[in-house]
Design an enzyme around this catalytic site. Structure first.
Site, PDB file in Angstrom:
ATOM      1  N   ASP A 130       0.817  -1.144   0.178  1.00  0.00           N
ATOM      2  CA  ASP A 130      -0.356   0.297  -0.183  1.00  0.00           C
ATOM      3  C   ASP A 130       0.785   1.434  -0.131  1.00  0.00           C
ATOM      4  OD1 ASP A 130      -2.563  -1.634   0.418  1.00  0.00           O
ATOM      5  OD2 ASP A 130      -2.765  -1.047   2.235  1.00  0.00           O
ATOM      6  N   ARG A 180      -1.030  -1.020  -8.851  1.00  0.00           N
ATOM      7  CA  ARG A 180      -2.335  -0.028  -7.884  1.00  0.00           C
ATOM      8  C   ARG A 180      -2.427   1.246  -8.233  1.00  0.00           C
ATOM      9  NH1 ARG A 180      -3.479  -1.280  -2.046  1.00  0.00           N
ATOM     10  NH2 ARG A 180      -3.727  -3.335  -2.508  1.00  0.00           N
TER      11      ARG A 180
HETATM   12  P1  FDA Z   1     -14.239  10.099  -5.054  1.00  0.00           P
HETATM   13  O1  FDA Z   1     -13.370   9.560  -3.893  1.00  0.00           O
HETATM   14  O2  FDA Z   1     -14.291  10.594  -5.351  1.00  0.00           O
HETATM   15  O3  FDA Z   1     -15.289   8.725  -4.594  1.00  0.00           O
HETATM   16  C1  FDA Z   1     -16.546   8.611  -5.446  1.00  0.00           C
HETATM   17  C2  FDA Z   1     -17.879   7.851  -4.748  1.00  0.00           C
HETATM   18  O4  FDA Z   1     -16.968   6.681  -4.446  1.00  0.00           O
HETATM   19  C3  FDA Z   1     -17.978   8.505  -4.129  1.00  0.00           C
HETATM   20  O5  FDA Z   1     -19.381   9.238  -4.307  1.00  0.00           O
HETATM   21  C4  FDA Z   1     -19.099   7.697  -3.188  1.00  0.00           C
HETATM   22  O6  FDA Z   1     -20.455   7.232  -3.838  1.00  0.00           O
HETATM   23  C5  FDA Z   1     -17.872   6.631  -3.407  1.00  0.00           C
HETATM   24  N1  FDA Z   1     -16.984   6.228  -1.825  1.00  0.00           N
HETATM   25  C6  FDA Z   1     -15.653   6.766  -2.022  1.00  0.00           C
HETATM   26  N2  FDA Z   1     -15.504   6.567  -0.943  1.00  0.00           N
HETATM   27  C7  FDA Z   1     -16.319   6.001  -0.144  1.00  0.00           C
HETATM   28  C8  FDA Z   1     -16.487   5.919   1.314  1.00  0.00           C
HETATM   29  N3  FDA Z   1     -14.770   5.832   2.166  1.00  0.00           N
HETATM   30  N4  FDA Z   1     -17.754   5.151   1.502  1.00  0.00           N
HETATM   31  C9  FDA Z   1     -18.720   5.416   0.784  1.00  0.00           C
HETATM   32  N5  FDA Z   1     -18.413   5.895  -0.241  1.00  0.00           N
HETATM   33  C10 FDA Z   1     -17.195   5.834  -0.877  1.00  0.00           C
HETATM   34  N6  FDA Z   1      -5.214   5.137  -0.555  1.00  0.00           N
HETATM   35  C11 FDA Z   1      -4.274   5.072  -1.172  1.00  0.00           C
HETATM   36  O7  FDA Z   1      -3.774   6.309  -0.380  1.00  0.00           O
HETATM   37  N7  FDA Z   1      -3.757   4.324  -0.618  1.00  0.00           N
HETATM   38  C12 FDA Z   1      -2.953   3.195  -0.850  1.00  0.00           C
HETATM   39  O8  FDA Z   1      -2.933   2.796  -0.511  1.00  0.00           O
HETATM   40  C13 FDA Z   1      -4.717   2.909  -0.941  1.00  0.00           C
HETATM   41  N8  FDA Z   1      -5.291   1.639  -1.755  1.00  0.00           N
HETATM   42  C14 FDA Z   1      -6.726   1.501  -2.272  1.00  0.00           C
HETATM   43  C15 FDA Z   1      -6.804  -0.213  -2.558  1.00  0.00           C
HETATM   44  C16 FDA Z   1      -7.872   0.034  -2.587  1.00  0.00           C
HETATM   45  C17 FDA Z   1      -8.883  -1.763  -3.549  1.00  0.00           C
HETATM   46  C18 FDA Z   1      -9.160   1.007  -3.577  1.00  0.00           C
HETATM   47  C19 FDA Z   1     -10.806   0.826  -3.577  1.00  0.00           C
HETATM   48  C20 FDA Z   1      -9.070   2.126  -3.130  1.00  0.00           C
HETATM   49  C21 FDA Z   1      -7.953   2.168  -1.762  1.00  0.00           C
HETATM   50  N9  FDA Z   1      -6.347   3.446  -1.596  1.00  0.00           N
HETATM   51  C22 FDA Z   1      -5.616   3.638  -1.549  1.00  0.00           C
HETATM   52  C23 FDA Z   1      -8.035   4.591  -1.879  1.00  0.00           C
HETATM   53  C24 FDA Z   1      -8.217   5.488  -2.628  1.00  0.00           C
HETATM   54  O9  FDA Z   1      -7.378   6.529  -2.798  1.00  0.00           O
HETATM   55  C25 FDA Z   1      -9.721   6.680  -1.862  1.00  0.00           C
HETATM   56  O10 FDA Z   1      -8.957   7.323  -0.568  1.00  0.00           O
HETATM   57  C26 FDA Z   1     -10.366   5.882  -2.062  1.00  0.00           C
HETATM   58  O11 FDA Z   1     -10.521   4.975  -3.176  1.00  0.00           O
HETATM   59  C27 FDA Z   1     -12.289   7.151  -2.362  1.00  0.00           C
HETATM   60  O12 FDA Z   1     -11.099   6.970  -3.975  1.00  0.00           O
HETATM   61  P2  FDA Z   1     -12.650   7.063  -4.990  1.00  0.00           P
HETATM   62  O13 FDA Z   1     -11.793   6.718  -6.501  1.00  0.00           O
HETATM   63  O14 FDA Z   1     -13.140   5.888  -4.236  1.00  0.00           O
HETATM   64  O15 FDA Z   1     -12.609   8.437  -5.303  1.00  0.00           O
END
Ligand code: FDA
Length: 303
Positions: A130, A180
């Site tokens: 991560d 990732r």
């Molecule tokens: P965005 O934040 O724009 O959200 C888009 C939509 O997704 C929201 O409108 C909502 O509907 C839904 N959503 C997103 N987050 C949500 C939540 N917490 N609860 C409910 N709904 C939510 N980060 C990092 O810094 N280091 C890492 O190693 C990782 N590893 C990682 C693994 C995996 C498998 C995932 C999916 C994510 C990570 N992350 C991470 C976290 C990543 O950086 C990010 O903060 C979150 O995925 C939220 O961003 P989105 O891409 O979902 O988009």
């Protein structure tokens, strides 16, 4: 503002101790974590793999300041790999280098990671590092290289909100490293990270295209329907087979989208965290979506 406050609180020991002590805290966090024990996680992993999802298991913990705690975390991961092997469960694992001692000594974190990777390689599974806050980005990339494992065994995470990420991806692709791609979950200053969501999203799409075009097996980690649509559109336009990359999402988030993608034939891997050190992870999930705070407050009122 709210995001910054929650991310600030995610690093505060006093609130951590308060929330972690009570069953209520555990109940609230239960939306995002599989449980506190490996048995809980194994149950969740079995259910998800039974439904057709792939999984990566994360033993929660970070910012360890004592060597013995870093070594304990390493041993827990070795135990996880043994358990998965003994029960015939297919699962990757995700690790944080500060949990393995990065803040104490880079060489210690590297040795702990190597021990985990050796066991993972023996059992033909995959370890993903991560990515934590920008204070650790350089050290994390150094440890990835120093560990010396091939792309089938060890991969990394890159965050689209950092300006540096395009250059990092270019270098990682030279060695065929599996990436990732995520947006990034920590509080970062505008000197090093895009402050506006629109710019983070635009960079995410740019980096996703670079990764998919490289032909290696990368992971697009997001719950954002726009990012998912852009990925599907890019893959379709290039005539890419759906097996060439996977979507990754967090346990308990965007469950309908997880199922929809799976039903359409895509590979979907769920990141399943478990353990007692859920506080910081939980607070980052609250910070990502203000509506989660409402959910938390409702539960507090209900008792
Ligand atoms: P965005 O934040 O724009 O959200 C888009 C939509 O997704 C929201 O409108 C909502 O509907 C839904 N959503 C997103 N987050 C949500 C939540 N917490 N609860 C409910 N709904 C939510 N980060 C990092 O810094 N280091 C890492 O190693 C990782 N590893 C990682 C693994 C995996 C498998 C995932 C999916 C994510 C990570 N992350 C991470 C976290 C990543 O950086 C990010 O903060 C979150 O995925 C939220 O961003 P989105 O891409 O979902 O988009």
């Amino acid at each position: 503002m709210l995001r910054s406050l929650l991310l600030y609180l995610s690093e505060r020991e006093a609130l951590k101790n308060l929330l972690s002590r009570y069953a209520l805290g555990r109940r609230l966090a239960g939306r995002f974590i599989a449980g506190e024990e490996l048995d809980d996680a194994v149950r969740v992993v079995r259910r998800l793999t039974g439904e057709g999802f792939a999984v990566t298991l994360d033993y929660l913990g970070e910012s360890v300041h004592e060597t013995r705690h870093a070594e304990q975390a390493r041993d827990v991961y070795l135990g996880i790999l043994e358990r998965l092997q003994a029960e015939g469960i297919q699962s990757h694992i995700s690790v944080k280098l500060t949990q393995l001692g990065l803040d104490i000594d880079e060489a210690l974190a590297c040795r702990n990671l190597q021990a985990i990777c050796e066991r993972a390689a023996r059992y033909r599974t995959f370890v993903r590092i991560d990515m934590e806050s920008s204070a650790h980005t350089d050290a994390t990339l150094r440890v990835l290289r120093a560990a010396g494992f091939p792309p089938e065994v060890l991969g990394i995470v890159i965050q689209a909100y950092l300006y540096r990420s395009e250059k990092d991806i270019t270098e990682l692709l030279r060695s065929g490293t599996r990436v990732r791609l995520c947006k990034g979950a920590y509080m970062e200053p505008p000197e090093i990270a895009f402050p506006y969501k629109a710019d983070v999203d635009a960079n995410f799409v740019k980096l996703m295209e670079k990764l998919l075009a490289s032909g290696h097996d990368h992971a697009i980690a997001t719950h954002d329907p726009k990012m998912v649509a852009a990925t599907l559109e890019f893959a379709r336009a290039r005539g890419m087979e759906v097996e060439r990359f996977e979507f990754q999402m967090l346990y308990g988030i965007a469950r309908r989208m997880q199922r929809d993608l799976l039903q359409k034939g895509h590979r979907v891997r769920i990141y399943v965290p478990y353990g007692k050190q859920w506080y910081s992870y939980f607070m980052r999930r609250l910070a990502e979506r203000p509506a989660n705070l409402l959910f938390l407050l409702k539960n507090l009122v209900r008792g």
